[in-house]
Design an enzyme around this catalytic site. Structure first.
Site, PDB file in Angstrom:
ATOM      1  N   LYS A  33      95.651  79.206  -5.617  1.00 18.76           N
ATOM      2  CA  LYS A  33      96.245  77.819  -5.737  1.00 18.76           C
ATOM      3  C   LYS A  33      97.708  77.621  -5.319  1.00 18.76           C
ATOM      4  CE  LYS A  33      98.861  76.766  -9.398  1.00 18.76           C
ATOM      5  NZ  LYS A  33      99.495  75.504  -8.833  1.00 18.76           N
ATOM      6  N   GLY A  84     106.332  83.565  -7.435  1.00 20.43           N
ATOM      7  CA  GLY A  84     107.023  82.851  -8.287  1.00 20.43           C
ATOM      8  C   GLY A  84     108.052  83.064  -9.156  1.00 20.43           C
ATOM      9  N   SER A  85     108.480  82.227 -10.332  1.00 22.75           N
ATOM     10  CA  SER A  85     109.503  82.562 -11.023  1.00 22.75           C
ATOM     11  C   SER A  85     109.087  83.792 -11.987  1.00 22.75           C
ATOM     12  CB  SER A  85     109.801  81.375 -11.901  1.00 22.75           C
ATOM     13  OG  SER A  85     108.581  81.306 -12.939  1.00 22.75           O
ATOM     14  N   THR A  86     110.183  84.409 -12.273  1.00 18.40           N
ATOM     15  CA  THR A  86     110.107  85.815 -12.981  1.00 18.40           C
ATOM     16  C   THR A  86     109.527  85.216 -14.494  1.00 18.40           C
ATOM     17  OG1 THR A  86     111.955  86.822 -12.128  1.00 18.40           O
ATOM     18  CG2 THR A  86     111.384  87.517 -14.155  1.00 18.40           C
ATOM     19  N   GLU A  87     109.799  84.097 -14.874  1.00 17.17           N
ATOM     20  CA  GLU A  87     109.359  83.675 -16.194  1.00 17.17           C
ATOM     21  C   GLU A  87     107.739  83.591 -16.216  1.00 17.17           C
ATOM     22  OE1 GLU A  87     111.019  80.127 -17.403  1.00 17.17           O
ATOM     23  OE2 GLU A  87     109.564  79.758 -19.094  1.00 17.17           O
ATOM     24  N   GLY A 133     105.581  84.961 -14.121  1.00 16.53           N
ATOM     25  CA  GLY A 133     105.516  86.440 -13.823  1.00 16.53           C
ATOM     26  C   GLY A 133     105.017  87.228 -14.981  1.00 16.53           C
ATOM     27  N   GLU A 139     105.540  89.011  -7.250  1.00 13.66           N
ATOM     28  CA  GLU A 139     106.531  88.829  -6.422  1.00 13.66           C
ATOM     29  C   GLU A 139     107.408  87.781  -6.958  1.00 13.66           C
ATOM     30  OE1 GLU A 139     109.364  87.566  -4.217  1.00 13.66           O
ATOM     31  OE2 GLU A 139     107.738  87.186  -2.707  1.00 13.66           O
ATOM     32  N   CYS A 186     113.568  83.782  -2.286  1.00 18.34           N
ATOM     33  CA  CYS A 186     113.413  84.586  -3.414  1.00 18.34           C
ATOM     34  C   CYS A 186     114.553  85.811  -2.842  1.00 18.34           C
ATOM     35  CB  CYS A 186     112.185  85.310  -3.732  1.00 18.34           C
ATOM     36  SG  CYS A 186     111.123  85.737  -2.115  1.00 18.34           S
ATOM     37  N   GLU A 198     119.153  83.177 -10.818  1.00 18.55           N
ATOM     38  CA  GLU A 198     118.640  82.521  -9.277  1.00 18.55           C
ATOM     39  C   GLU A 198     118.773  80.958  -9.450  1.00 18.55           C
ATOM     40  OE1 GLU A 198     114.444  82.733  -8.696  1.00 18.55           O
ATOM     41  OE2 GLU A 198     114.838  83.676  -6.702  1.00 18.55           O
TER      42      GLU A 198
HETATM   43  P1  NDP Z   1     106.814  78.688 -11.179  1.00 21.23           P
HETATM   44  O1  NDP Z   1     106.787  79.950 -11.311  1.00 21.23           O
HETATM   45  O2  NDP Z   1     106.682  77.894 -12.227  1.00 21.23           O
HETATM   46  O3  NDP Z   1     105.933  78.164  -9.849  1.00 21.23           O
HETATM   47  C1  NDP Z   1     104.972  79.117  -8.937  1.00 21.23           C
HETATM   48  C2  NDP Z   1     103.673  78.786  -8.831  1.00 21.23           C
HETATM   49  O4  NDP Z   1     103.005  79.219 -10.145  1.00 21.23           O
HETATM   50  C3  NDP Z   1     103.143  77.477  -8.883  1.00 21.23           C
HETATM   51  O5  NDP Z   1     102.052  77.411  -8.031  1.00 21.23           O
HETATM   52  C4  NDP Z   1     102.928  76.848 -10.138  1.00 21.23           C
HETATM   53  O6  NDP Z   1     102.300  75.699 -10.259  1.00 21.23           O
HETATM   54  C5  NDP Z   1     102.397  78.185 -10.815  1.00 21.23           C
HETATM   55  N1  NDP Z   1     102.363  78.204 -12.223  1.00 21.23           N
HETATM   56  C6  NDP Z   1     102.979  77.561 -13.012  1.00 21.23           C
HETATM   57  N2  NDP Z   1     102.944  78.048 -14.471  1.00 21.23           N
HETATM   58  C7  NDP Z   1     101.848  78.839 -14.252  1.00 21.23           C
HETATM   59  C8  NDP Z   1     101.250  79.868 -15.205  1.00 21.23           C
HETATM   60  N3  NDP Z   1     101.660  79.708 -16.435  1.00 21.23           N
HETATM   61  N4  NDP Z   1     100.408  80.556 -14.798  1.00 21.23           N
HETATM   62  C9  NDP Z   1     100.040  80.713 -13.454  1.00 21.23           C
HETATM   63  N5  NDP Z   1     100.520  80.111 -12.609  1.00 21.23           N
HETATM   64  C10 NDP Z   1     101.504  79.228 -12.984  1.00 21.23           C
HETATM   65  O7  NDP Z   1     108.138  78.214 -10.273  1.00 21.23           O
HETATM   66  P2  NDP Z   1     108.721  76.718 -10.237  1.00 21.23           P
HETATM   67  O8  NDP Z   1     108.221  76.132  -9.068  1.00 21.23           O
HETATM   68  O9  NDP Z   1     108.769  76.397 -11.673  1.00 21.23           O
HETATM   69  O10 NDP Z   1     110.164  77.296  -9.963  1.00 21.23           O
HETATM   70  C11 NDP Z   1     111.330  77.456 -10.833  1.00 21.23           C
HETATM   71  C12 NDP Z   1     112.164  78.690 -10.405  1.00 21.23           C
HETATM   72  O11 NDP Z   1     111.488  79.888 -10.121  1.00 21.23           O
HETATM   73  C13 NDP Z   1     112.976  78.441  -9.165  1.00 21.23           C
HETATM   74  O12 NDP Z   1     114.054  77.367  -9.355  1.00 21.23           O
HETATM   75  C14 NDP Z   1     113.079  79.531  -8.575  1.00 21.23           C
HETATM   76  O13 NDP Z   1     114.272  80.107  -9.235  1.00 21.23           O
HETATM   77  C15 NDP Z   1     112.057  80.396  -9.035  1.00 21.23           C
HETATM   78  N6  NDP Z   1     110.906  80.448  -7.959  1.00 21.23           N
HETATM   79  C16 NDP Z   1     111.076  81.767  -7.211  1.00 21.23           C
HETATM   80  C17 NDP Z   1     109.946  81.821  -6.275  1.00 21.23           C
HETATM   81  C18 NDP Z   1     109.975  83.136  -5.563  1.00 21.23           C
HETATM   82  O14 NDP Z   1     109.595  82.936  -4.151  1.00 21.23           O
HETATM   83  N7  NDP Z   1     110.201  84.435  -6.041  1.00 21.23           N
HETATM   84  C19 NDP Z   1     108.991  80.791  -5.948  1.00 21.23           C
HETATM   85  C20 NDP Z   1     109.551  79.612  -6.590  1.00 21.23           C
HETATM   86  C21 NDP Z   1     110.267  79.516  -7.616  1.00 21.23           C
HETATM   87  P3  NDP Z   1     102.901  74.258 -10.249  1.00 21.23           P
HETATM   88  O15 NDP Z   1     103.626  74.293  -8.804  1.00 21.23           O
HETATM   89  O16 NDP Z   1     101.831  73.576 -10.307  1.00 21.23           O
HETATM   90  O17 NDP Z   1     103.819  74.375 -11.448  1.00 21.23           O
END
Ligand code: NDP
Length: 512
Positions: A213, A265-268, A270, A287, A321, A418
């Protein structure tokens, strides 16, 4: 690159723009107001369509989720409508991936699997210019970055892993490394195509099938990749691409029929995923975020270090990241470094991401712009000194000027959280031990940079820093052969290199 006068009458260029020099009293030429001629890439090269479908079971299909409209963050105009998956579509895609795994992919020889990966790598290279334009329009990153980094590195990941597909028995994983099965993968918006390649290529090389996704705000380049995958005649169901929102990501990663989950994606988020997979026995790699220290010692080549600092925090608008978002400078050179740094940042060009001269493009979304703005405000509120480049900001689109905070203390939010934007926090240190203590004083542990001419110091620092990647006298270098991943709240598991493959293999105990 050729420079061109603009005909404006500031700083000694005559108002007709003839380039004739005015001179100062001491007969030296005054500073020229030179500017770069616009060099926009053509949006038509992206061949963006009005509507995109999801890719499941080898077919492009209408999903049963609500349509999403992808926006160009540099103009706030809509680019395309994308059909999204429902939870039922996720179930169908997982079934298709399982069937493809059982019937064809897990039984195919590594050499044959490798041929498909080579074809995908070549397909990316052949459509490189189109992919770069799509990525820049959809994400907001400068075209020179999508053209020179994202797309070639995505292709390189498929090439690299194609080479592994028939050599897994000889890679030190024991005599009989086996694929895991079906992998559920979720990727973010900062490197949409590249993250897709990081996830899909090792999974396929190791013999797994995939349901992936993309992020809501950047679905387009991976759907072009879907066309490349279809053109490569990959057996139906081996790769399934499902655009959708976070709830679809949540349904996917908790699907009971998966064998492996990989998330960036985000730590939260994750953390939520780790909690929901606890006890299932499913393999997981995460990651997540970072707050990397970029450490400048007083014996460092300062001019090169300044370039490395700029690359470390302003590459991809800081949506990285592993960005070097905390600059640690040895006190004796702090003034010199900051002076040179602000002078260099003042030359960065912010604006139209499609212009080949642009250094800083658009922030990916209004939501991310709001996050950056509020964290930068917290820096001011908590007493740090803010310096912002005096660059013009376009009237439309989401833009944030390069910003540097000095007088930063470790307790401030801008030193701990971050920001994921073009904002640098500067701290100082006196001794190597103090640098290590400050660099490690973070819940994250993804990357770090060390600038010094002493080889022994580089090795000592690399051992002492709790970071998955430590760059020496460079920053933000990516190579498919090098493992990438974090410690602590930056996640676990590695992507790239031999250890990245191990994350997609069932190996005999102790062999890996
Ligand atoms: P998210 O972690 O929400 O998004 C990353 C991916 O996860 C997207 O595809 C998102 O879908 C999807 N996602 C969202 N919620 C869930 C869930 N409960 N279970 C599974 N997948 C999910 O990051 P954000 O885009 O909200 O960014 C927020 C912050 O996170 C940024 O400001 C940054 O600090 C950090 N971040 C870190 C990244 C990294 O490379 N380590 C990359 C992106 C963000 P959708 O896009 O549809 O919400």
């Amino acid at each position: 690159m050729a420079k061109k006068t603009t005909g404006r009458s500031r700083s000694g260029v005559d108002s007709a723009g003839s380039g004739a020099l005015a001179t100062t009293d001491d007969r030296r030429p005054a500073a020229l107001d030179w500017d770069y001629a616009p060099a926009p890439e053509s949006a038509a090269i992206g061949r963006i369509r009005e509507r995109y479908q999801m890719f499941s079971g080898g077919k492009f299909l209408e999903g049963n989720g609500p349509d999403l409209v992808s926006i160009n963050p540099a103009t706030e105009q809509s680019l395309a409508t994308v059909s999204t998956a429902s939870t039922g579509d996720v179930d169908d895609a997982v079934r298709a991936a399982r069937s493809a795994y059982d019937r064809v992919w897990s039984t195919m020889s590594g050499a044959e699997r490798g041929k498909y990966l080579f074809r995908i790598a070549r397909g990316i290279a052949e459509r490189a210019r189109e992919l770069a334009v799509v990525e820049t329009l959809d994400n907001g990153k400068p075209i020179k970055e999508s053209r020179d980094v994202d797309v070639p590195t995505a292709s390189a990941h498929f090439f690299y892993h194609a080479g592994w597909a028939d050599k897994l028995e000889h890679a030190g994983f024991g005599p009989r490394p086996r694929p895991l099965g079906v992998a559920g993968q979720v990727i973010p918006w900062n490197f949409p195509l590249l993250m897709a390649a990081w996830k899909i290529a090792p999974a396929l090389a190791a013999g797994n099938t995939v349901v992936i996704k993309p992020a809501e705000t950047t679905p387009l380049s991976i759907l072009v990749l879907a066309e490349i995958i279809a053109d490569a005649d990959l057996p139906p169901g081996v790769v399934n691409i499902l655009p959708g929102a976070g709830d679809i990501g949540a349904h996917l990663v908790t699907h009971p029929a998966l064998d492996k989950v990989a998330f960036t994606g985000s730590t939260e988020v994750g953390r939520q995923i780790q909690r929901s997979l606890a006890g299932t026995g499913r393999k997981l790699t995460l990651e997540l975020g970072g707050k990397a220290a970029n450490i400048i010692f007083d014996d460092a080549p300062i001019d090169q270090a300044v370039e490395g600092i700029v690359n470390g925090i302003f590459f991809n608008q800081g949506h990285v990241c592993c960005a070097g978002s905390r600059l640690l400078v040895q006190e004796s050179v702090a003034e010199e470094v900051i002076d040179k740094l602000t002078e260099r940042i003042s030359t960065l060009r912010l604006g139209d991401p499609m212009d080949k001269n642009t250094d800083i493009g658009a922030i990916n979304s209004a939501a991310q712009l709001a996050t950056i703005t509020s964290l930068a405000q917290s820096g001011e509120d908590e007493g740090a000194q803010r310096w912002t480049a005096a660059c013009p900001i376009p009237d439309h689109g989401y833009f944030f000027p390069p910003t540097v905070f000095t007088d930063v203390s470790q307790s401030m939010r801008i030193a701990r959280e971050e920001i994921f934007g073009p904002v640098l926090s500067v701290l100082t240190f006196r001794t190597p031990d103090e640098a290590v203590a400050k660099a490690n004083n973070t819940p994250y542990g993804l990357s770090a940079g060390v600038w010094t001419e002493k080889g022994s110091r580089i090795l000592g620092m690399a051992n002492a820093l709790r970071a998955g990647v430590v760059w020496a006298n460079t920053f933000n270098r990516f190579d498919p052969a090098a493992a990438f991943g974090g410690y602590k709240e930056s996640g676990f598991g590695r992507e790239g290199g031999r250890s990245g493959l191990a994350a997609y293999l069932d190996t005999d105990e102790g062999a890996a």
